[in-house]
Design a protein around this motif. Structure first.
Motif, PDB file in Angstrom:
ATOM      1  N   LEU A 375       0.755  -1.249   0.116  1.00 50.82           N
ATOM      2  CA  LEU A 375       0.144   0.103  -0.126  1.00 50.82           C
ATOM      3  C   LEU A 375       0.845   1.111  -0.035  1.00 50.82           C
ATOM      4  CD1 LEU A 375      -2.548  -1.198   2.675  1.00 50.82           C
ATOM      5  CD2 LEU A 375      -3.198  -0.812   0.204  1.00 50.82           C
ATOM      6  N   PRO A 376       0.447   2.362  -0.768  1.00 49.12           N
ATOM      7  CA  PRO A 376       1.127   3.644  -0.590  1.00 49.12           C
ATOM      8  C   PRO A 376       1.239   4.354   0.458  1.00 49.12           C
ATOM      9  CG  PRO A 376      -0.746   4.043  -1.663  1.00 49.12           C
ATOM     10  CD  PRO A 376      -0.979   2.581  -1.202  1.00 49.12           C
ATOM     11  N   VAL A 377       2.239   3.761   1.635  1.00 50.95           N
ATOM     12  CA  VAL A 377       2.184   4.501   2.676  1.00 50.95           C
ATOM     13  C   VAL A 377       3.660   4.269   3.347  1.00 50.95           C
ATOM     14  CG1 VAL A 377       1.532   4.633   5.306  1.00 50.95           C
ATOM     15  CG2 VAL A 377      -0.215   3.902   3.535  1.00 50.95           C
ATOM     16  N   TRP A 378       4.453   4.999   3.646  1.00 50.78           N
ATOM     17  CA  TRP A 378       6.053   4.868   3.928  1.00 50.78           C
ATOM     18  C   TRP A 378       6.269   5.632   5.223  1.00 50.78           C
ATOM     19  CZ3 TRP A 378       4.093   5.877  -0.999  1.00 50.78           C
ATOM     20  CH2 TRP A 378       4.311   4.838  -2.113  1.00 50.78           C
ATOM     21  N   VAL A 379       6.923   4.828   5.898  1.00 44.81           N
ATOM     22  CA  VAL A 379       7.513   5.498   7.236  1.00 44.81           C
ATOM     23  C   VAL A 379       9.216   5.963   6.724  1.00 44.81           C
ATOM     24  CG1 VAL A 379       8.388   5.084   9.632  1.00 44.81           C
ATOM     25  CG2 VAL A 379       6.451   3.722   9.039  1.00 44.81           C
ATOM     26  N   CYS A 380       9.240   7.286   6.830  1.00 45.09           N
ATOM     27  CA  CYS A 380      10.355   7.952   6.487  1.00 45.09           C
ATOM     28  C   CYS A 380      11.551   8.114   7.632  1.00 45.09           C
ATOM     29  CB  CYS A 380      10.249   9.008   5.894  1.00 45.09           C
ATOM     30  SG  CYS A 380       9.105   8.756   4.265  1.00 45.09           S
ATOM     31  N   SER A 381      12.530   7.560   7.767  1.00 47.78           N
ATOM     32  CA  SER A 381      13.730   7.752   8.670  1.00 47.78           C
ATOM     33  C   SER A 381      14.346   8.931   7.920  1.00 47.78           C
ATOM     34  CB  SER A 381      14.579   6.800   9.054  1.00 47.78           C
ATOM     35  OG  SER A 381      15.547   7.457   9.913  1.00 47.78           O
ATOM     36  N   ILE A 382      14.543  10.437   8.288  1.00 46.34           N
ATOM     37  CA  ILE A 382      15.074  11.501   7.722  1.00 46.34           C
ATOM     38  C   ILE A 382      15.892  12.291   8.773  1.00 46.34           C
ATOM     39  CG2 ILE A 382      14.443  13.569   6.349  1.00 46.34           C
ATOM     40  CD1 ILE A 382      11.963  12.628   5.920  1.00 46.34           C
ATOM     41  N   ASN A 383      17.223  11.859   8.497  1.00 44.24           N
ATOM     42  CA  ASN A 383      18.222  12.597   9.614  1.00 44.24           C
ATOM     43  C   ASN A 383      17.947  11.949  11.224  1.00 44.24           C
ATOM     44  OD1 ASN A 383      19.517  13.992   7.444  1.00 44.24           O
ATOM     45  ND2 ASN A 383      18.111  15.667   7.710  1.00 44.24           N
ATOM     46  N   ASP A 384      17.611  10.822  11.067  1.00 45.08           N
ATOM     47  CA  ASP A 384      17.295  10.096  12.397  1.00 45.08           C
ATOM     48  C   ASP A 384      16.016  10.495  13.021  1.00 45.08           C
ATOM     49  OD1 ASP A 384      19.588   8.592  12.287  1.00 45.08           O
ATOM     50  OD2 ASP A 384      20.858  10.402  13.079  1.00 45.08           O
ATOM     51  N   THR A 385      14.866  11.306  12.360  1.00 46.65           N
ATOM     52  CA  THR A 385      13.873  11.634  12.922  1.00 46.65           C
ATOM     53  C   THR A 385      12.903  10.745  12.009  1.00 46.65           C
ATOM     54  OG1 THR A 385      13.602  13.669  11.819  1.00 46.65           O
ATOM     55  CG2 THR A 385      14.409  13.558  13.914  1.00 46.65           C
ATOM     56  N   TYR A 386      11.471  10.772  12.256  1.00 42.86           N
ATOM     57  CA  TYR A 386      10.537   9.837  11.681  1.00 42.86           C
ATOM     58  C   TYR A 386       9.317  10.774  11.242  1.00 42.86           C
ATOM     59  CZ  TYR A 386      13.709   6.190  12.992  1.00 42.86           C
ATOM     60  OH  TYR A 386      14.760   5.380  13.279  1.00 42.86           O
ATOM     61  N   SER A 387       8.738  10.448  10.018  1.00 41.74           N
ATOM     62  CA  SER A 387       7.855  11.092   9.491  1.00 41.74           C
ATOM     63  C   SER A 387       6.964   9.951   8.676  1.00 41.74           C
ATOM     64  CB  SER A 387       8.136  12.306   8.708  1.00 41.74           C
ATOM     65  OG  SER A 387       9.020  12.031   7.627  1.00 41.74           O
ATOM     66  N   PHE A 410       2.408  14.464   3.689  1.00 41.55           N
ATOM     67  CA  PHE A 410       3.186  14.340   4.287  1.00 41.55           C
ATOM     68  C   PHE A 410       3.051  14.812   5.711  1.00 41.55           C
ATOM     69  CE2 PHE A 410       7.040  16.759   6.141  1.00 41.55           C
ATOM     70  CZ  PHE A 410       7.787  15.736   6.545  1.00 41.55           C
ATOM     71  N   TYR A 411       3.166  13.926   6.689  1.00 39.57           N
ATOM     72  CA  TYR A 411       2.917  14.481   8.084  1.00 39.57           C
ATOM     73  C   TYR A 411       4.247  14.102   8.998  1.00 39.57           C
ATOM     74  CZ  TYR A 411       1.132  14.349  12.845  1.00 39.57           C
ATOM     75  OH  TYR A 411       1.017  14.548  14.032  1.00 39.57           O
ATOM     76  N   ASN A 412       4.608  14.799   9.722  1.00 36.63           N
ATOM     77  CA  ASN A 412       6.130  14.960  10.534  1.00 36.63           C
ATOM     78  C   ASN A 412       5.520  14.470  12.147  1.00 36.63           C
ATOM     79  OD1 ASN A 412       5.399  17.222  11.840  1.00 36.63           O
ATOM     80  ND2 ASN A 412       7.226  18.253  10.721  1.00 36.63           N
ATOM     81  N   GLY A 413       4.373  14.594  12.674  1.00 37.22           N
ATOM     82  CA  GLY A 413       4.204  14.053  13.968  1.00 37.22           C
ATOM     83  C   GLY A 413       4.308  15.319  15.024  1.00 37.22           C
ATOM     84  N   GLN A 414       4.835  16.256  14.464  1.00 31.45           N
ATOM     85  CA  GLN A 414       5.204  17.471  15.515  1.00 31.45           C
ATOM     86  C   GLN A 414       3.938  18.462  15.756  1.00 31.45           C
ATOM     87  OE1 GLN A 414       9.069  19.311  14.716  1.00 31.45           O
ATOM     88  NE2 GLN A 414      10.026  17.239  14.130  1.00 31.45           N
ATOM     89  N   SER A 415       3.697  18.928  16.955  1.00 29.15           N
ATOM     90  CA  SER A 415       2.741  19.902  16.962  1.00 29.15           C
ATOM     91  C   SER A 415       2.679  21.094  16.319  1.00 29.15           C
ATOM     92  CB  SER A 415       2.918  20.299  18.630  1.00 29.15           C
ATOM     93  OG  SER A 415       3.945  20.882  18.910  1.00 29.15           O
ATOM     94  N   THR A 416       4.014  21.529  15.817  1.00 28.59           N
ATOM     95  CA  THR A 416       3.969  22.622  14.870  1.00 28.59           C
ATOM     96  C   THR A 416       3.277  22.392  13.565  1.00 28.59           C
ATOM     97  OG1 THR A 416       6.209  21.818  14.201  1.00 28.59           O
ATOM     98  CG2 THR A 416       6.320  23.491  16.043  1.00 28.59           C
ATOM     99  N   GLN A 417       2.974  21.421  13.140  1.00 28.17           N
ATOM    100  CA  GLN A 417       2.283  21.135  11.936  1.00 28.17           C
ATOM    101  C   GLN A 417       0.768  21.086  12.166  1.00 28.17           C
ATOM    102  OE1 GLN A 417       3.724  17.604   9.653  1.00 28.17           O
ATOM    103  NE2 GLN A 417       2.249  17.860   8.081  1.00 28.17           N
ATOM    104  N   THR A 418       0.139  21.936  11.367  1.00 26.98           N
ATOM    105  CA  THR A 418      -1.361  21.905  11.549  1.00 26.98           C
ATOM    106  C   THR A 418      -1.950  21.503  10.775  1.00 26.98           C
ATOM    107  OG1 THR A 418      -1.277  24.399  10.713  1.00 26.98           O
ATOM    108  CG2 THR A 418      -0.979  23.963  12.877  1.00 26.98           C
ATOM    109  N   CYS A 419      -1.550  21.159   9.426  1.00 25.28           N
ATOM    110  CA  CYS A 419      -2.339  20.459   8.400  1.00 25.28           C
ATOM    111  C   CYS A 419      -1.525  19.673   7.532  1.00 25.28           C
ATOM    112  CB  CYS A 419      -3.063  21.455   7.429  1.00 25.28           C
ATOM    113  SG  CYS A 419      -1.714  22.652   6.573  1.00 25.28           S
ATOM    114  N   THR A 420      -1.926  18.491   6.932  1.00 22.94           N
ATOM    115  CA  THR A 420      -1.139  17.829   6.058  1.00 22.94           C
ATOM    116  C   THR A 420      -0.334  18.522   4.816  1.00 22.94           C
ATOM    117  OG1 THR A 420      -2.685  15.977   6.697  1.00 22.94           O
ATOM    118  CG2 THR A 420      -0.972  15.571   4.796  1.00 22.94           C
ATOM    119  N   ALA A 421       0.709  18.259   4.781  1.00 24.02           N
ATOM    120  CA  ALA A 421       1.598  19.101   3.280  1.00 24.02           C
ATOM    121  C   ALA A 421       1.096  18.062   2.506  1.00 24.02           C
ATOM    122  CB  ALA A 421       2.933  19.192   3.822  1.00 24.02           C
TER     123      ALA A 421
END
Length: 472
Positions: A375-387, A410-421
């Motif tokens: 399915l088209p869903v990916w966990v991304c390890s980006i510079n040792d953080t996850y999204s 794109f969703y990075n899990g952080q509270s500063t993100q208020t909508c899906t990119a």
């Protein structure tokens, strides 16, 4: 008689030593707690102000008060913070629920599987981590809160499986409505999605034959020995085994508060469930000489090794991201010990990018088993953080024409993100390097790591952020 008396005294001393260890652990951490609460304008009432005979490690949540004076009785209030050293009574199950109490031998095996020894315990960052959703009926009502820390990798893999459930697995009319269905999730549906995600991961780890769920009881199942560091948590585990996936999901849903509430230690509970669903023996067979346990220390915290990520994603704790088993080294010589990679495609994929590893020429090449999930869903390890990146269109992985021009979220899990990119990916018309960037000098702003991660799957793709500034 003298021998029996001596044995009784020995057991009493062990019990006292165990209680003293708990008290000393609270005292040792008092300064860090006081700093945390002072920063939030709160006052920390410590158990030291109680008569000693009334102290109970499970009641430390009642020692926090936002406004009550020292002369008033401490009562639970909605705005109080819970000290997550002990699970609140409301989130601990009664032994009569059934299940099997954890044994001392199994507790030792769990510690060694995670830390490589029995003396490390989970820190504050891990203990406070649970599976907490954003606001229902909001732009991010499908999303978990996942702040920085070692538990974030686990939270984001669960997040990917929540998205999988909401987009592709729900058995109702909302399936197929794309992003709109992710923005119309109420609290009940959030809980169903979380239960489904946790059950899916545990069932896969159990080779689709059985799963184990761990909860915490109000009392210890055994008295720790002197060479085992007690955490007043692992010693209270109760194990529930299920031969059917549906029963696993139903049980988790019935006790969903034990995974989502603050103070529940929800991520650790799920991690213990994951290991026991896989079983200690099978997990040891999954590993190779490069990895002996699942967590490693980094910058003062415990973070997930690749073997744990692969266990979450594929159900098997293989320590490497390449396909299959590696028998020969780069020179063609037979390896003394084979290296274990990924053996099958999973529902959720994995992409990896590290600017530091690229500089050192050590970026691991993720194999097609992880790059191309079902399915088209990916966990991304980006510079040792996850999204997470994902698409609501399953045909993206089966129709090559769709890969010319398509959208990813794109969703990075952080509270500063208020909508899906929303990112538009163009793999057909032109190469990404010819794009002009206004920012010069900073490579992260010229070539954002999110974009570089996506290009490990779609090489040469140009990426449009659709009016928002590139971030992360």
């Amino acid at each position: 008689m003298e021998k029996d008396t001596d044995n009784t005294d020995i057991h009493k001393r062990k019990d006292v030593n165990s209680e003293l260890e708990d008290i000393l652990r609270h005292i040792a951490d008092l300064d860090s707690w006081r700093a945390l609460f002072n920063a939030r304008g709160l006052e920390l009432k410590t158990f030291a102000k109680r008569p000693p005979e009334r102290y109970n490690a499970e009641e430390d949540a009642e020692d926090v008060s936002g406004s009550a004076s020292a002369t008033k009785p401490l009562r639970p209030q909605a705005h109080q913070l819970t000290v997550p050293y002990s699970i609140p009574r409301a989130l601990a199950v009664h032994p009569s629920l059934g299940g099997k109490p954890v044994s001392p031998e199994l507790a030792v095996s769990l510690r060694k599987t995670l830390f490589g020894n029995v003396f490390h315990i989970f820190n504050y960052e891990w203990k406070k981590s649970c599976f907490k959703f954003r606001e229902p009926y909001s732009a991010l009502s499908y999303a978990l809160e996942a702040e920085r820390g070692g538990a974030r990798a686990i939270q984001m893999v669960v997040q990917a499986n929540i998205i999988k459930y909401l987009l592709f697995s729900r058995k109702d009319d909302s399936v197929g409505y794309g992003m709109q269905s992710l923005e119309e999730v109420d609290e009940k549906e959030q809980e169903h999605a979380l239960a489904s995600a946790l059950a899916d991961i545990l069932w896969t780890a159990g080779d689709e034959q059985a799963a184990t769920v761990t909860l915490v009881t109000s009392e210890r199942c055994f008295t720790p020995v002197l060479d085992y560091k007690s955490d007043s948590f692992t010693e209270r585990l109760q194990l529930f085994n299920f031969p059917r996936k549906e029963d696993t999901q139903r049980f988790i849903y019935e006790h969903i508060q034990c995974f989502k509430e603050e103070g529940s230690h929800g991520v650790i509970l799920f991690l213990y469930s994951l290991i026991l669903s896989r079983t200690i023996d099978r997990l040891r067979e999954d590993l190779d000489k490069t990895t002996t346990h699942l967590l490693q220390q980094s910058l003062g915290n415990f973070v997930c090794r690749q073997a744990l990520l692969n266990l979450l994603l594929t159900g098997r704790a293989s320590p490497n991201v390449f396909n299959g088993t590696l028998l020969y080294d780069e020179n063609g010589d037979l390896l003394e010990h084979p290296l274990h990679g990924v053996l099958a495609r999973s529902d959720v994929g994995y992409l990896h990018w590290s600017r530091e590893q690229v500089k050192q020429g050590k970026l691991p090449a993720v194999g097609s088993m992880l790059k191309t999930p079902k399915l088209p869903v990916w966990v991304c390890s980006i510079n040792d953080t996850y999204s997470i990146i994902f698409s609501p269109h399953p045909s993206l992985l089966s129709d090559w024409k769709m890969e010319h021009l398509f959208n990813l979220y794109f969703y990075n899990g952080q509270s500063t993100q208020t909508c899906t990119a929303l990112l538009t990916i163009d793999t057909h018309s032109h190469h990404w390097e010819v794009e002009k960037r206004d920012v010069q000098g900073d490579p992260e702003k010229r070539f954002p790591s999110v974009e570089m991660t996506i290009r490990t799957k779609w090489e040469g793709a140009a990426i449009d952020w659709n009016g928002i500034g590139p971030f992360y």
